[in-house]
Design a protein around this motif. Sequence first.
Motif: not given
Length: 186
Positions: A81-89, A118
């Motif tokens: 999800s977009a939220e998970e991608q934010k966490e990775w960043k 990403n």
Amino acid sequence: MKAKEQAQLVNVAGFDIWLSRKRIKNMNLRIKPPDGRIEVSAPMHMPMRDIERFITQKQNWIRRQQLAVVNSPAFRAEQASAEEQKEWKAVVSACVPPLVQAWEPIMGVRATKLVYRNMKSRWGSCQPATGRICINTRLALYPPECLEYVVVHELCHLLEGGHGKRFHKLMDSFMPDWRDRRAKLR
């Protein structure tokens, strides 16, 4: 000039197989990320019954490989999800600057700008002329030594732009186990 081979979807032993006929001697079987797609390349005139027998014999191997693919970080990244991608960043952007600061004096280089994206097909990139380094945020899904490997790899491009012998010698001198670390990303 060869005509472009077209893959056709066939069902064998309960598996959907993308079958391509090619001018080759042996049959090839691949399980492709990110979703575990099954691809078979077969010689032009190989009978379908031989292909079916081969797939049937490889059923257990196919299932194991597909399971490995869907449990891989690459599969997780495709489903994120977009939220998970934010966490990775957030994770990667917190970890990279200390790594860069630690490695710059060892390597005798200076990165001028760090960017985080990403990306599907690259772990990082470097613009030697400007010193700009971009790091893939998906590295948050891998062991920390993989992130460190990518940082050193990109910093190494500040010394050598390509991936030739000199680049490999530099990587060997700075990080002797870089090949093992890289293998974890594949």
